[in-house]
Design a protein around this motif. Structure first.
Motif, mmCIF file in Angstrom:
data_model
loop_
_atom_site.group_PDB
_atom_site.id
_atom_site.type_symbol
_atom_site.label_atom_id
_atom_site.label_comp_id
_atom_site.label_asym_id
_atom_site.label_seq_id
_atom_site.Cartn_x
_atom_site.Cartn_y
_atom_site.Cartn_z
ATOM 1 N N GLN A 51 21.100 -26.949 33.946
ATOM 2 C CA GLN A 51 19.878 -27.284 34.353
ATOM 3 C C GLN A 51 19.295 -28.544 34.090
ATOM 4 O OE1 GLN A 51 17.591 -25.087 36.483
ATOM 5 N NE2 GLN A 51 16.733 -27.114 36.374
ATOM 6 N N VAL A 52 19.691 -28.950 32.708
ATOM 7 C CA VAL A 52 19.243 -30.206 32.358
ATOM 8 C C VAL A 52 19.817 -31.289 33.101
ATOM 9 C CG1 VAL A 52 19.609 -31.507 30.260
ATOM 10 C CG2 VAL A 52 18.994 -29.674 30.007
ATOM 11 N N ILE A 53 21.049 -31.137 33.744
ATOM 12 C CA ILE A 53 21.833 -32.031 34.447
ATOM 13 C C ILE A 53 21.063 -32.176 35.884
ATOM 14 C CG2 ILE A 53 24.045 -32.419 35.993
ATOM 15 C CD1 ILE A 53 25.396 -31.298 33.549
ATOM 16 N N LYS A 106 12.207 -35.783 32.884
ATOM 17 C CA LYS A 106 12.111 -34.167 32.957
ATOM 18 C C LYS A 106 13.080 -33.723 31.750
ATOM 19 C CE LYS A 106 11.305 -30.138 35.602
ATOM 20 N NZ LYS A 106 10.883 -29.682 36.953
ATOM 21 N N ALA A 107 14.109 -34.231 32.235
ATOM 22 C CA ALA A 107 15.292 -33.860 31.268
ATOM 23 C C ALA A 107 14.973 -34.332 30.049
ATOM 24 C CB ALA A 107 16.504 -34.266 31.818
ATOM 25 N N GLY A 160 14.800 -26.249 17.001
ATOM 26 C CA GLY A 160 15.438 -27.330 16.188
ATOM 27 C C GLY A 160 16.429 -28.446 16.584
ATOM 28 N N GLN A 161 16.369 -29.371 16.017
ATOM 29 C CA GLN A 161 17.150 -30.800 16.240
ATOM 30 C C GLN A 161 18.654 -30.495 16.397
ATOM 31 O OE1 GLN A 161 15.370 -33.682 16.879
ATOM 32 N NE2 GLN A 161 17.224 -34.075 17.983
ATOM 33 N N ASP A 162 19.189 -29.395 15.771
ATOM 34 C CA ASP A 162 20.680 -29.215 16.026
ATOM 35 C C ASP A 162 20.641 -28.661 17.438
ATOM 36 O OD1 ASP A 162 21.523 -30.079 13.729
ATOM 37 O OD2 ASP A 162 21.453 -27.967 12.747
ATOM 38 N N ALA A 163 19.865 -27.676 17.935
ATOM 39 C CA ALA A 163 19.821 -27.152 19.230
ATOM 40 C C ALA A 163 20.102 -28.125 20.356
ATOM 41 C CB ALA A 163 18.985 -26.034 19.437
ATOM 42 N N ALA A 164 18.959 -29.210 20.180
ATOM 43 C CA ALA A 164 18.732 -30.269 21.137
ATOM 44 C C ALA A 164 19.985 -31.151 21.104
ATOM 45 C CB ALA A 164 17.340 -30.798 20.652
ATOM 46 N N ASP A 165 20.607 -31.389 19.745
ATOM 47 C CA ASP A 165 21.617 -32.102 19.769
ATOM 48 C C ASP A 165 22.657 -31.701 20.744
ATOM 49 O OD1 ASP A 165 20.201 -34.027 18.521
ATOM 50 O OD2 ASP A 165 20.899 -33.676 16.476
ATOM 51 N N ARG A 166 22.867 -30.282 20.495
ATOM 52 C CA ARG A 166 24.244 -29.878 21.368
ATOM 53 C C ARG A 166 24.054 -29.773 22.660
ATOM 54 N NH1 ARG A 166 25.789 -23.592 21.803
ATOM 55 N NH2 ARG A 166 27.647 -23.707 22.656
ATOM 56 N N LEU A 167 22.644 -29.290 23.092
ATOM 57 C CA LEU A 167 22.527 -29.467 24.581
ATOM 58 C C LEU A 167 22.381 -30.852 25.110
ATOM 59 C CD1 LEU A 167 21.531 -27.922 26.962
ATOM 60 C CD2 LEU A 167 19.302 -28.059 26.171
ATOM 61 N N ARG A 168 22.217 -32.005 24.218
ATOM 62 C CA ARG A 168 22.365 -33.289 24.769
ATOM 63 C C ARG A 168 23.711 -33.680 24.929
ATOM 64 N NH1 ARG A 168 18.831 -35.385 21.511
ATOM 65 N NH2 ARG A 168 17.083 -35.392 22.755
ATOM 66 N N ASP A 205 26.295 -31.861 25.240
ATOM 67 C CA ASP A 205 27.147 -31.172 25.993
ATOM 68 C C ASP A 205 26.636 -31.643 27.393
ATOM 69 O OD1 ASP A 205 28.588 -29.709 24.210
ATOM 70 O OD2 ASP A 205 27.474 -27.912 24.416
ATOM 71 N N SER A 206 25.564 -32.085 27.899
ATOM 72 C CA SER A 206 24.965 -32.264 29.076
ATOM 73 C C SER A 206 25.632 -33.629 29.261
ATOM 74 C CB SER A 206 23.357 -32.353 28.953
ATOM 75 O OG SER A 206 22.767 -31.156 28.852
ATOM 76 N N ALA A 207 25.715 -34.731 28.590
ATOM 77 C CA ALA A 207 26.138 -35.974 28.569
ATOM 78 C C ALA A 207 27.807 -35.731 28.851
ATOM 79 C CB ALA A 207 26.129 -36.738 27.308
#
Length: 77
Positions: free
Chosen positions: A26-28, A37-38, A50-58, A60-62
């Motif tokens: 979805q982020v992609i 928006k992403a 939390g920042q850890d969840a955002a960092d993991r999502l960022r 993996d999306s990249a």
């Protein structure tokens, strides 16, 4: 394996991983449509989960973006 998530409920590890993959896709999709928006969504994730969840999502999306994943359903490279 069963995981206990932040709210105390338990989920099977497979379902949590699949949920994460869906969120990455979805982020992609948002990145393709409107990069802002992403980025806003990732900021919201940092605030709420939390920042850890955002960092993991960022991360993996990249990584998926670099592998030419453009958010199609079921795509994971």
């Amino acid at each position: 394996m069963t995981l206990t998530i932040k709210d105390g409920s338990e989920v099977h590890e497979f379902f949590e991983e699949e949920r994460h993959r869906c969120e990455v896709r979805q982020v992609i999709k948002w990145r393709v449509q409107d990069r802002n928006k992403a980025m806003e969504y990732l900021q919201d994730v940092a605030k709420k989960r939390g920042q850890d969840a955002a960092d993991r999502l960022r991360k993996d999306s990249a990584e998926q973006w670099d592998r030419k994943n453009r958010g199609l359903q079921g795509d994971w490279k």
